[in-house]
Each structure stands twice: as C-alpha cells, then as structure tokens.
Write a protein that holds these residues in place. Structure first.
Motif, PDB file in Angstrom:
ATOM      1  N   ARG A  17       6.012  -7.924  39.828  1.00  0.00           N
ATOM      2  CA  ARG A  17       6.795  -7.451  40.251  1.00  0.00           C
ATOM      3  C   ARG A  17       8.542  -7.912  39.920  1.00  0.00           C
ATOM      4  NH1 ARG A  17       5.776  -4.767  45.950  1.00  0.00           N
ATOM      5  NH2 ARG A  17       7.916  -4.491  45.825  1.00  0.00           N
ATOM      6  N   PRO A  18       8.624  -8.950  40.176  1.00  0.00           N
ATOM      7  CA  PRO A  18       9.910  -9.662  39.822  1.00  0.00           C
ATOM      8  C   PRO A  18      10.136  -8.862  38.285  1.00  0.00           C
ATOM      9  CG  PRO A  18       9.044 -11.448  40.681  1.00  0.00           C
ATOM     10  CD  PRO A  18       7.727 -10.097  40.385  1.00  0.00           C
ATOM     11  N   GLU A  19       9.023  -8.618  37.328  1.00  0.00           N
ATOM     12  CA  GLU A  19       9.898  -8.156  36.375  1.00  0.00           C
ATOM     13  C   GLU A  19       9.581  -6.739  36.456  1.00  0.00           C
ATOM     14  OE1 GLU A  19       7.962  -8.964  31.265  1.00  0.00           O
ATOM     15  OE2 GLU A  19       6.812  -9.683  33.695  1.00  0.00           O
ATOM     16  N   LEU A  20       9.689  -6.212  36.461  1.00  0.00           N
ATOM     17  CA  LEU A  20       9.349  -4.743  36.753  1.00  0.00           C
ATOM     18  C   LEU A  20      10.646  -4.192  37.744  1.00  0.00           C
ATOM     19  CD1 LEU A  20       5.680  -3.021  37.981  1.00  0.00           C
ATOM     20  CD2 LEU A  20       7.673  -2.086  36.265  1.00  0.00           C
ATOM     21  N   HIS A  21      11.189  -5.157  38.291  1.00  0.00           N
ATOM     22  CA  HIS A  21      11.890  -5.139  39.206  1.00  0.00           C
ATOM     23  C   HIS A  21      14.237  -5.222  38.427  1.00  0.00           C
ATOM     24  CE1 HIS A  21      15.965  -5.976  41.587  1.00  0.00           C
ATOM     25  NE2 HIS A  21      15.493  -5.015  42.473  1.00  0.00           N
ATOM     26  N   ARG A  22      13.496  -6.426  37.540  1.00  0.00           N
ATOM     27  CA  ARG A  22      14.728  -6.366  36.093  1.00  0.00           C
ATOM     28  C   ARG A  22      14.414  -4.945  35.515  1.00  0.00           C
ATOM     29  NH1 ARG A  22      14.638 -11.639  33.265  1.00  0.00           N
ATOM     30  NH2 ARG A  22      16.341 -11.470  33.123  1.00  0.00           N
ATOM     31  N   TYR A  23      13.533  -4.798  35.439  1.00  0.00           N
ATOM     32  CA  TYR A  23      13.967  -3.152  34.646  1.00  0.00           C
ATOM     33  C   TYR A  23      14.385  -2.300  35.446  1.00  0.00           C
ATOM     34  CZ  TYR A  23      12.742   0.211  32.264  1.00  0.00           C
ATOM     35  OH  TYR A  23      11.727   2.060  30.724  1.00  0.00           O
ATOM     36  N   CYS A  24      13.507  -1.842  36.413  1.00  0.00           N
ATOM     37  CA  CYS A  24      14.069  -0.549  37.366  1.00  0.00           C
ATOM     38  C   CYS A  24      15.706  -0.988  38.051  1.00  0.00           C
ATOM     39  CB  CYS A  24      12.830  -0.847  38.460  1.00  0.00           C
ATOM     40  SG  CYS A  24      11.672  -0.738  38.216  1.00  0.00           S
ATOM     41  N   ALA A  25      15.725  -2.334  37.912  1.00  0.00           N
ATOM     42  CA  ALA A  25      17.245  -2.605  38.673  1.00  0.00           C
ATOM     43  C   ALA A  25      18.956  -1.729  37.868  1.00  0.00           C
ATOM     44  CB  ALA A  25      17.304  -4.009  38.776  1.00  0.00           C
ATOM     45  N   ARG A  26      17.976  -2.155  36.509  1.00  0.00           N
ATOM     46  CA  ARG A  26      19.494  -2.029  35.286  1.00  0.00           C
ATOM     47  C   ARG A  26      19.539  -0.640  35.058  1.00  0.00           C
ATOM     48  NH1 ARG A  26      18.116  -7.333  35.232  1.00  0.00           N
ATOM     49  NH2 ARG A  26      19.467  -8.820  34.517  1.00  0.00           N
ATOM     50  N   LEU A  27      17.617  -0.196  35.149  1.00  0.00           N
ATOM     51  CA  LEU A  27      17.790   1.913  34.459  1.00  0.00           C
ATOM     52  C   LEU A  27      18.363   2.059  36.042  1.00  0.00           C
ATOM     53  CD1 LEU A  27      16.252   2.729  32.766  1.00  0.00           C
ATOM     54  CD2 LEU A  27      14.587   3.322  33.971  1.00  0.00           C
ATOM     55  N   VAL A 113      24.614  -5.600  36.781  1.00  0.00           N
ATOM     56  CA  VAL A 113      23.311  -4.773  37.163  1.00  0.00           C
ATOM     57  C   VAL A 113      23.801  -3.641  37.258  1.00  0.00           C
ATOM     58  CG1 VAL A 113      21.641  -3.364  38.204  1.00  0.00           C
ATOM     59  CG2 VAL A 113      21.443  -6.269  37.624  1.00  0.00           C
ATOM     60  N   SER A 114      25.068  -3.420  37.442  1.00  0.00           N
ATOM     61  CA  SER A 114      25.436  -2.028  37.996  1.00  0.00           C
ATOM     62  C   SER A 114      25.996  -1.364  36.377  1.00  0.00           C
ATOM     63  CB  SER A 114      26.776  -1.748  38.805  1.00  0.00           C
ATOM     64  OG  SER A 114      27.625  -2.477  38.400  1.00  0.00           O
ATOM     65  N   ARG A 115      26.279  -1.997  35.853  1.00  0.00           N
ATOM     66  CA  ARG A 115      27.011  -1.513  34.661  1.00  0.00           C
ATOM     67  C   ARG A 115      26.106  -1.005  33.104  1.00  0.00           C
ATOM     68  NH1 ARG A 115      30.850  -7.159  33.159  1.00  0.00           N
ATOM     69  NH2 ARG A 115      31.859  -6.554  35.032  1.00  0.00           N
ATOM     70  N   PHE A 116      24.347  -1.351  33.368  1.00  0.00           N
ATOM     71  CA  PHE A 116      23.791  -0.186  33.023  1.00  0.00           C
ATOM     72  C   PHE A 116      23.918   0.860  33.169  1.00  0.00           C
ATOM     73  CE2 PHE A 116      22.556  -4.748  32.374  1.00  0.00           C
ATOM     74  CZ  PHE A 116      22.272  -4.955  31.017  1.00  0.00           C
ATOM     75  N   ALA A 117      24.241   1.167  34.323  1.00  0.00           N
ATOM     76  CA  ALA A 117      24.226   2.657  34.783  1.00  0.00           C
ATOM     77  C   ALA A 117      25.336   3.358  33.644  1.00  0.00           C
ATOM     78  CB  ALA A 117      24.150   2.764  36.136  1.00  0.00           C
ATOM     79  N   GLU A 118      26.093   2.964  33.038  1.00  0.00           N
ATOM     80  CA  GLU A 118      27.569   3.082  32.256  1.00  0.00           C
ATOM     81  C   GLU A 118      26.694   3.835  30.816  1.00  0.00           C
ATOM     82  OE1 GLU A 118      31.055   1.803  32.287  1.00  0.00           O
ATOM     83  OE2 GLU A 118      30.762   0.682  34.296  1.00  0.00           O
ATOM     84  N   LEU A 119      25.812   3.397  30.588  1.00  0.00           N
ATOM     85  CA  LEU A 119      24.461   3.599  29.433  1.00  0.00           C
ATOM     86  C   LEU A 119      24.076   5.272  29.317  1.00  0.00           C
ATOM     87  CD1 LEU A 119      22.841   0.459  28.018  1.00  0.00           C
ATOM     88  CD2 LEU A 119      25.343   1.419  27.329  1.00  0.00           C
ATOM     89  N   PRO A 120      22.984   5.896  28.355  1.00  0.00           N
ATOM     90  CA  PRO A 120      22.410   6.897  28.536  1.00  0.00           C
ATOM     91  C   PRO A 120      21.418   6.392  28.440  1.00  0.00           C
ATOM     92  CG  PRO A 120      23.825   7.478  26.154  1.00  0.00           C
ATOM     93  CD  PRO A 120      24.675   5.670  27.364  1.00  0.00           C
ATOM     94  N   VAL A 121      20.872   6.711  29.512  1.00  0.00           N
ATOM     95  CA  VAL A 121      19.278   6.410  29.849  1.00  0.00           C
ATOM     96  C   VAL A 121      18.088   5.731  28.586  1.00  0.00           C
ATOM     97  CG1 VAL A 121      16.955   7.212  30.571  1.00  0.00           C
ATOM     98  CG2 VAL A 121      18.971   7.856  31.767  1.00  0.00           C
ATOM     99  N   PRO A 122      18.545   6.622  27.427  1.00  0.00           N
ATOM    100  CA  PRO A 122      17.478   6.448  26.218  1.00  0.00           C
ATOM    101  C   PRO A 122      18.040   4.605  25.711  1.00  0.00           C
ATOM    102  CG  PRO A 122      17.683   8.385  25.601  1.00  0.00           C
ATOM    103  CD  PRO A 122      19.084   8.423  27.278  1.00  0.00           C
ATOM    104  N   GLN A 123      19.399   4.977  25.802  1.00  0.00           N
ATOM    105  CA  GLN A 123      19.792   3.063  25.655  1.00  0.00           C
ATOM    106  C   GLN A 123      19.795   2.325  26.190  1.00  0.00           C
ATOM    107  OE1 GLN A 123      23.669   3.912  24.621  1.00  0.00           O
ATOM    108  NE2 GLN A 123      23.810   5.239  22.798  1.00  0.00           N
ATOM    109  N   ARG A 124      19.547   3.081  27.668  1.00  0.00           N
ATOM    110  CA  ARG A 124      19.680   1.806  28.838  1.00  0.00           C
ATOM    111  C   ARG A 124      18.596   1.012  28.832  1.00  0.00           C
ATOM    112  NH1 ARG A 124      21.101   4.650  34.790  1.00  0.00           N
ATOM    113  NH2 ARG A 124      21.853   5.362  33.201  1.00  0.00           N
ATOM    114  N   SER A 125      17.275   1.615  28.347  1.00  0.00           N
ATOM    115  CA  SER A 125      15.981   1.906  28.811  1.00  0.00           C
ATOM    116  C   SER A 125      15.691   0.338  27.430  1.00  0.00           C
ATOM    117  CB  SER A 125      14.457   3.074  28.519  1.00  0.00           C
ATOM    118  OG  SER A 125      15.131   3.402  29.299  1.00  0.00           O
TER     119      SER A 125
END
Length: 303
Positions: A17-27, A113-125
């Motif tokens: 769960r913590p690792e999944l959250h690190r990914y999903c929160a930034r995504l 975390v919020s700054r990742f939302a400024e990246l296009p999704v492919p780059q972000r992922s």
C-alpha cells in the motif's frame, strides 16, 4: 484456492500500500486522491480475483490496476495531455547509475506531490516509476505497454520539465486561519466532549477509514470516537493539506509532528462525512501539511 488468493492479496496489501500510494499520489497530484485510487484498486482486485483462473503475479497486476484506474480518473477530469513519442534520449543503463542519474532520482523524490500533475501523464508515470520507485526500464515498459526506447524518451523529457517546474514553483503557502466549524470540532475533541461531538453528526453521516468497512448513520459513526477515547494523549490541531482544510492528529500533545490527519465535510452546520487516515499513515508522509493559524498557532510541519 479462493481463500488462499484472498489471504495472499490481503498480506500483499499491507506491504504494498505505501508504495502504491507513492505512485498514485504523484500520478493524481494529490495525496488524498492517491489514497482513493489505492482503495479502489484493492476493491477492484478482490472482485477480479474471483474471476481469474490463474493467480497473477500480484505486484505488477496491482500496479496495472492502479495505473489504469488513475488514468480513468484523469481522463474524466479532462486534464490528461496527449504527447507523441519522440526519439529516445540517452538514459543511463539500469545496472550502471551514474552520479547525474542518482541526482535526478533524488530530486524527483523530494519534489512536492502536487507538482507532478503539471507533467503530461506519460512523462509523469515514467518519472514516478523510475525515479521515485526505482523500477527497471523494462518493467516500466511492460506496465505502460510501450517500448523501452519510448520509456527513455518520456523519462528524459519528464525530468527536464520537472526541473523547470521546480525552478519556477512558488513557495508553499503560509498557514491559513481555521474555520469556526473545525475549531469547534477540535475544541470539543480536545476537551473529550464525546457527546458534544456526536451531537454534530448528521443523521446520514458517513465514515471512511482505509482498510476498514465504511460506516454510515449517526449511531454507527458515533462509535468512531470511542477509538480515540481510549487514548488520553491524542490531541488535534486544525491544518491544511493541498488547499483542503483538515485536522492534524497528534498521538501525544508534545509530539513535534502529527501522526495522521482526518478531514470533514459539513452540511447545514453538521458533519456529513468523515475521512480518517489513522490506519494509512503513509499518506501523511507524502503530504505538505500546514498547521492552521488558530489560537496563536502558525507553524508548518515538514515531511
């Protein structure tokens, strides 16, 4: 067999769960939305598991579910930016990370975390999977359904854009003033006035606690306070996370930092919804929480 599957998923859930959250929160660009995706991921996984003839490799399978669910939500918000795949940039080999590569990974981990939302999704992922979670390029390609060269291209562009975002970013906002409703809730809690708190609950109030069944109705949700009533040291403070007014929960009044937080929704002066993060404290690890300016307080907690 079905019981073994369920038990295996439950065991992995606690560890992953913590690792999944690190990914999903930034995504998602939000620690709160990221936890919603994690919750939904496991709910969907339990349903899907009953329909599978063979047990999948759970870790990549869960990441794929989480990734797809996050993309669905991003599409529904109409914020996903399509981006053509260009020629790959030179990216350090997985097995031979150089100092520059390590620096870029460290910068990604430290980025809000919020700054990742400024990246296009492919780059972000790709940046999250590579620089935050340290996934191999080949596994990132398999998860996203693209080539390794495409992964390298998205990674190079994403890193460059993230450096620019960090350089141009405004500092985090100063502490805000707490609302009267939250101040009242916090005051009643700190006075251990459980009956006063229960009186604030709407008849159809709902409670969500990750990893626990939801509760609804004033009678059932009112039992929520008995969890905290067992601990004399718990202390609340109004706070803000991602522009949302929340309540920081300290397990002891002398603690320098909160252990987790909760947030409330109100309707006509009564509480209609409570979301408590007591059982998923990793959410706070990823959050930029600012204590509200209330009763003379105005300090920030650092991650």
């Amino acid at each position: 067999m079905e019981r073994d599957r369920q038990e295996g998923l439950l065991a992995l859930a606690a560890a992953l769960r913590p690792e999944l959250h690190r990914y999903c929160a930034r995504l998602m660009g939000s620690v709160i939305d990221g936890e919603d995706v994690v919750q939904d991921t496991f709910a969907r996984a339990f349903v899907a598991l009953d329909e599978l003839n063979e047990v999948p490799q759970l870790r990549p399978w869960l990441f794929r579910i989480a990734h797809n669910r996050a993309l669905d939500l991003l599409r529904s918000r109409a914020i996903r930016a399509a981006e053509p795949i260009e020629a790959a940039f030179e990216i350090a080999d997985d097995t031979k990370p150089d100092p520059v590569e390590m620096l870029m990974r460290r910068q990604a981990v430290q980025t809000a975390v919020s700054r990742f939302a400024e990246l296009p999704v492919p780059q972000r992922s790709v940046v999250i999977l590579r620089d935050v979670l340290d996934e191999p390029l080949a596994e990132i390609a398999a998860l996203l359904g693209i080539t390794v060269d495409a992964v390298k291209g998205h990674l190079a562009r994403g890193r460059a854009r993230l450096r620019h975002i960090n350089a141009e970013a405004s500092p985090l906002p100063d502490a805000r003033i707490a609302s009267a409703a939250v101040v009242r809730y916090v005051s009643l809690f700190n006075q251990r006035d459980w009956d006063g708190l229960r009186a604030l609950l709407a008849d159809d109030v709902k409670l969500q606690q990750s990893m626990h069944p939801p509760r609804s109705g004033a009678g059932d949700v009112g039992m929520f306070f008995t969890i905290y009533a067992r601990s004399d040291g718990v202390w609340l403070r109004p706070a803000w996370v991602e522009g949302r007014e929340v309540i920081a929960v300290f397990e002891d009044r002398a603690d320098p930092k909160p252990n987790h937080f909760m947030w409330l929704e109100w309707r006509e002066g009564r509480i209609s919804f409570i979301r408590d993060y007591r059982y998923v404290r990793y959410v706070l690890d990823e959050a930029d929480l600012v204590l509200a300016r209330e009763a003379g307080f105005s300090r920030r907690t650092d991650r």
